[in-house]
Design a protein around this motif. Structure first.
Motif, PDB file in Angstrom:
ATOM      1  N   ARG A 166       0.804  -1.236   0.000  1.00  0.00           N
ATOM      2  CA  ARG A 166       0.000   0.000   0.000  1.00  0.00           C
ATOM      3  C   ARG A 166       0.834   1.281   0.000  1.00  0.00           C
ATOM      4  NH1 ARG A 166      -4.812  -0.160   4.251  1.00  0.00           N
ATOM      5  NH2 ARG A 166      -3.128  -0.657   5.709  1.00  0.00           N
ATOM      6  N   LYS A 167       2.164   1.176  -0.030  1.00  0.00           N
ATOM      7  CA  LYS A 167       2.985   2.386  -0.022  1.00  0.00           C
ATOM      8  C   LYS A 167       2.910   3.087  -1.371  1.00  0.00           C
ATOM      9  CE  LYS A 167       4.512   1.521   4.140  1.00  0.00           C
ATOM     10  NZ  LYS A 167       3.896   0.189   4.311  1.00  0.00           N
ATOM     11  N   GLU A 168       2.703   4.390  -1.318  1.00  0.00           N
ATOM     12  CA  GLU A 168       2.641   5.194  -2.542  1.00  0.00           C
ATOM     13  C   GLU A 168       3.861   6.094  -2.695  1.00  0.00           C
ATOM     14  OE1 GLU A 168      -1.640   6.431  -3.583  1.00  0.00           O
ATOM     15  OE2 GLU A 168      -1.618   6.320  -1.398  1.00  0.00           O
ATOM     16  N   ALA A 169       4.674   6.183  -1.667  1.00  0.00           N
ATOM     17  CA  ALA A 169       5.917   6.943  -1.741  1.00  0.00           C
ATOM     18  C   ALA A 169       6.946   6.302  -0.827  1.00  0.00           C
ATOM     19  CB  ALA A 169       5.699   8.405  -1.341  1.00  0.00           C
ATOM     20  N   LEU A 170       8.188   6.262  -1.300  1.00  0.00           N
ATOM     21  CA  LEU A 170       9.303   5.745  -0.510  1.00  0.00           C
ATOM     22  C   LEU A 170      10.231   6.898  -0.172  1.00  0.00           C
ATOM     23  CD1 LEU A 170      10.183   2.527  -2.569  1.00  0.00           C
ATOM     24  CD2 LEU A 170       8.523   2.788  -0.705  1.00  0.00           C
ATOM     25  N   LEU A 171      10.488   7.088   1.106  1.00  0.00           N
ATOM     26  CA  LEU A 171      11.398   8.130   1.570  1.00  0.00           C
ATOM     27  C   LEU A 171      12.641   7.443   2.120  1.00  0.00           C
ATOM     28  CD1 LEU A 171       8.534   9.427   1.432  1.00  0.00           C
ATOM     29  CD2 LEU A 171       9.210  10.884   3.329  1.00  0.00           C
ATOM     30  N   THR A 197       6.733   7.460  -6.662  1.00  0.00           N
ATOM     31  CA  THR A 197       7.292   8.588  -5.917  1.00  0.00           C
ATOM     32  C   THR A 197       8.377   8.082  -4.975  1.00  0.00           C
ATOM     33  OG1 THR A 197       5.241   9.872  -6.033  1.00  0.00           O
ATOM     34  CG2 THR A 197       6.794  10.441  -4.274  1.00  0.00           C
ATOM     35  N   LYS A 198       9.618   8.520  -5.218  1.00  0.00           N
ATOM     36  CA  LYS A 198      10.747   8.082  -4.399  1.00  0.00           C
ATOM     37  C   LYS A 198      11.637   9.280  -4.096  1.00  0.00           C
ATOM     38  CE  LYS A 198      11.008   3.559  -6.730  1.00  0.00           C
ATOM     39  NZ  LYS A 198      10.338   3.895  -8.002  1.00  0.00           N
ATOM     40  N   LEU A 199      11.959   9.450  -2.808  1.00  0.00           N
ATOM     41  CA  LEU A 199      12.816  10.548  -2.366  1.00  0.00           C
ATOM     42  C   LEU A 199      14.054  10.003  -1.686  1.00  0.00           C
ATOM     43  CD1 LEU A 199       9.971  11.943  -2.686  1.00  0.00           C
ATOM     44  CD2 LEU A 199      10.634  13.416  -0.770  1.00  0.00           C
ATOM     45  N   LEU A 200      15.147  10.719  -1.827  1.00  0.00           N
ATOM     46  CA  LEU A 200      16.344  10.493  -1.025  1.00  0.00           C
ATOM     47  C   LEU A 200      16.455  11.668  -0.059  1.00  0.00           C
ATOM     48  CD1 LEU A 200      18.982   8.968  -0.366  1.00  0.00           C
ATOM     49  CD2 LEU A 200      20.105  10.383  -2.111  1.00  0.00           C
ATOM     50  N   ILE A 201      16.479  11.367   1.237  1.00  0.00           N
ATOM     51  CA  ILE A 201      16.530  12.420   2.252  1.00  0.00           C
ATOM     52  C   ILE A 201      17.849  12.321   3.000  1.00  0.00           C
ATOM     53  CG2 ILE A 201      15.465  13.313   4.355  1.00  0.00           C
ATOM     54  CD1 ILE A 201      12.799  12.361   3.335  1.00  0.00           C
ATOM     55  N   GLY A 202      18.681  13.350   2.835  1.00  0.00           N
ATOM     56  CA  GLY A 202      19.937  13.430   3.567  1.00  0.00           C
ATOM     57  C   GLY A 202      19.690  14.121   4.902  1.00  0.00           C
ATOM     58  N   ALA A 220      10.177  18.267   2.210  1.00  0.00           N
ATOM     59  CA  ALA A 220      10.307  16.905   1.671  1.00  0.00           C
ATOM     60  C   ALA A 220       8.978  16.157   1.729  1.00  0.00           C
ATOM     61  CB  ALA A 220      11.385  16.143   2.437  1.00  0.00           C
ATOM     62  N   MET A 221       8.311  16.215   2.877  1.00  0.00           N
ATOM     63  CA  MET A 221       7.039  15.508   3.034  1.00  0.00           C
ATOM     64  C   MET A 221       5.972  16.082   2.104  1.00  0.00           C
ATOM     65  SD  MET A 221       7.613  13.154   5.294  1.00  0.00           S
ATOM     66  CE  MET A 221       8.669  12.741   6.697  1.00  0.00           C
ATOM     67  N   ASP A 222       5.914  17.404   2.007  1.00  0.00           N
ATOM     68  CA  ASP A 222       4.917  18.026   1.132  1.00  0.00           C
ATOM     69  C   ASP A 222       5.165  17.651  -0.324  1.00  0.00           C
ATOM     70  OD1 ASP A 222       3.699  19.152   3.281  1.00  0.00           O
ATOM     71  OD2 ASP A 222       4.381  21.200   2.912  1.00  0.00           O
ATOM     72  N   TYR A 223       6.439  17.611  -0.719  1.00  0.00           N
ATOM     73  CA  TYR A 223       6.745  17.209  -2.093  1.00  0.00           C
ATOM     74  C   TYR A 223       6.226  15.798  -2.361  1.00  0.00           C
ATOM     75  CZ  TYR A 223       9.205  15.834  -6.302  1.00  0.00           C
ATOM     76  OH  TYR A 223       9.487  15.373  -7.571  1.00  0.00           O
ATOM     77  N   ALA A 224       6.471  14.887  -1.434  1.00  0.00           N
ATOM     78  CA  ALA A 224       6.024  13.503  -1.611  1.00  0.00           C
ATOM     79  C   ALA A 224       4.512  13.443  -1.768  1.00  0.00           C
ATOM     80  CB  ALA A 224       6.479  12.656  -0.431  1.00  0.00           C
ATOM     81  N   VAL A 240       2.652  12.236  -5.276  1.00  0.00           N
ATOM     82  CA  VAL A 240       1.741  11.082  -5.336  1.00  0.00           C
ATOM     83  C   VAL A 240       0.435  11.485  -5.998  1.00  0.00           C
ATOM     84  CG1 VAL A 240       0.332   9.505  -3.954  1.00  0.00           C
ATOM     85  CG2 VAL A 240       2.741   9.858  -3.379  1.00  0.00           C
ATOM     86  N   LEU A 241      -0.112  12.630  -5.595  1.00  0.00           N
ATOM     87  CA  LEU A 241      -1.378  13.086  -6.169  1.00  0.00           C
ATOM     88  C   LEU A 241      -1.244  13.365  -7.658  1.00  0.00           C
ATOM     89  CD1 LEU A 241      -2.580  15.553  -3.370  1.00  0.00           C
ATOM     90  CD2 LEU A 241      -3.458  13.257  -3.843  1.00  0.00           C
ATOM     91  N   ALA A 242      -0.104  13.925  -8.053  1.00  0.00           N
ATOM     92  CA  ALA A 242       0.098  14.271  -9.464  1.00  0.00           C
ATOM     93  C   ALA A 242       0.254  13.036 -10.340  1.00  0.00           C
ATOM     94  CB  ALA A 242       1.324  15.170  -9.619  1.00  0.00           C
ATOM     95  N   LYS A 243       0.820  11.981  -9.770  1.00  0.00           N
ATOM     96  CA  LYS A 243       1.135  10.801 -10.577  1.00  0.00           C
ATOM     97  C   LYS A 243       0.100   9.694 -10.504  1.00  0.00           C
ATOM     98  CE  LYS A 243       6.146  11.431 -10.523  1.00  0.00           C
ATOM     99  NZ  LYS A 243       7.439  10.933 -10.013  1.00  0.00           N
ATOM    100  N   GLU A 244      -0.918   9.875  -9.672  1.00  0.00           N
ATOM    101  CA  GLU A 244      -1.898   8.804  -9.565  1.00  0.00           C
ATOM    102  C   GLU A 244      -2.647   8.653 -10.878  1.00  0.00           C
ATOM    103  OE1 GLU A 244      -4.797   9.443  -6.576  1.00  0.00           O
ATOM    104  OE2 GLU A 244      -5.304  11.459  -7.221  1.00  0.00           O
TER     105      GLU A 244
END
Length: 283
Positions: A169-174, A202-207, A248-252, A256-260
């Motif tokens: 059920r994950k729609e974004a990976l951080l 939706t995939k983010l790399l968070i440093g 970062a969270m807002d971007y994710a 997700v909403l844009a790519k659904e």
């Protein structure tokens, strides 16, 4: 052979941003990828407008109402990707599951609590058993969203169950790395190599721990290079100071909403009119 559009993208001022040729089977997001303008800013969303209507990234060019081959003239606008925190949501809302992955002590749990509660605890213990879970309710422009944030376990604990469970059920990976640990890429590389990640768009790399300047071992350039290689969007954060966390969270959420992929609208089927023989009986 698919017919093509000649596409011209302009700013509202009329300044030309770029031109590209794409088939009618391409999507709006393909234009955004092909036509760049300046340095990318993850906190701003680029939106293309056709005939006065903002286009969704997943719309097919062939469904815009202009038959190819033709010149497709679009305007580009930008929107700030910031959500608004709310105490309650209406009865109808969008549920969204985001997963935070990374090694022990990368700061996943701290990021989770900083975003959900705007708190930071130096003595917070890393999550090694089970999964921590927080809920945040936001308005993403006009979309009410119930965000469910999952702090995935790190270390050997993650291998005690079928790993596909963590992606369910994950729609974004951080993917969270510790900028003070040069080996921090190892854990997220293991996660990214699972085939289940391919379906998550939706995939983010968070440093994280960007505030520890003197102890930093991973440069911004090195992190950005890794992000490009794995198709991730890079953000730097400090859970301690709160910088970059909401961005970062807002971007994710917005990504997700844009790519659904929304189901195609079904044509309305009307029942044929039937003739009825109506008679009035008077007793």
């Amino acid at each position: 052979m698919a017919r093509k559009y000649s596409i011209r993208v302009q700013q509202l001022s009329g300044e030309l941003i770029g031109e590209v040729e794409l088939p009618e089977t391409a999507r709006v997001e393909d234009i955004l990828i092909a036509v760049k303008h300046g340095e990318p800013n993850p906190s701003l969303k680029r939106v293309l407008v056709f005939d006065g209507r903002p286009l969704a990234e997943n719309e097919l060019l062939g469904q815009l109402g202009l038959k190819a081959p033709a010149l497709l003239e679009l305007q580009q606008i930008t929107k700030s990707l910031r959500t608004e925190r709310v105490a309650a949501l209406p009865d109808s809302f969008r549920a969204m599951h985001l997963g935070l992955f990374g090694e022990l002590r990368a700061g996943k749990t701290s990021l989770l609590y900083r975003y959900a509660h705007d708190t930071f605890n130096e003595r917070m213990m890393p999550n090694t058993i089970g999964m921590d879970f927080q809920v945040v309710r936001v308005m993403a422009h006009d979309v009410p969203v119930k965000v469910m944030l999952w702090d995935q376990p790190a270390g050997k604990e993650r291998f005690r169950v079928n790993t596909s469970f963590y992606f369910r059920r994950k729609e974004a990976l951080l993917m969270v790395i510790d900028l003070t640990n040069p080996h921090s890429f190892r854990d997220i590389t293991d996660w990214l190599n699972f085939h289940e990640t391919e379906a998550i768009r939706t995939k983010l790399l968070i440093g994280n721990k960007a505030d520890l300047v003197e102890e930093r071992k991973i440069s911004k350039e090195e992190a950005e290079k890794y992000a490009r290689e794995y198709g991730l969007v890079y953000f730097e954060t400090s859970a301690k100071e709160g910088t970059g966390v909401h961005e970062a969270m807002d971007y994710a959420i917005f990504d997700v909403l844009a790519k659904e992929i929304k189901p195609k609208a079904q044509p309305t089927v009307r029942e044929p009119l039937r003739r009825f023989n109506l008679r009035c009986h008077v007793q």
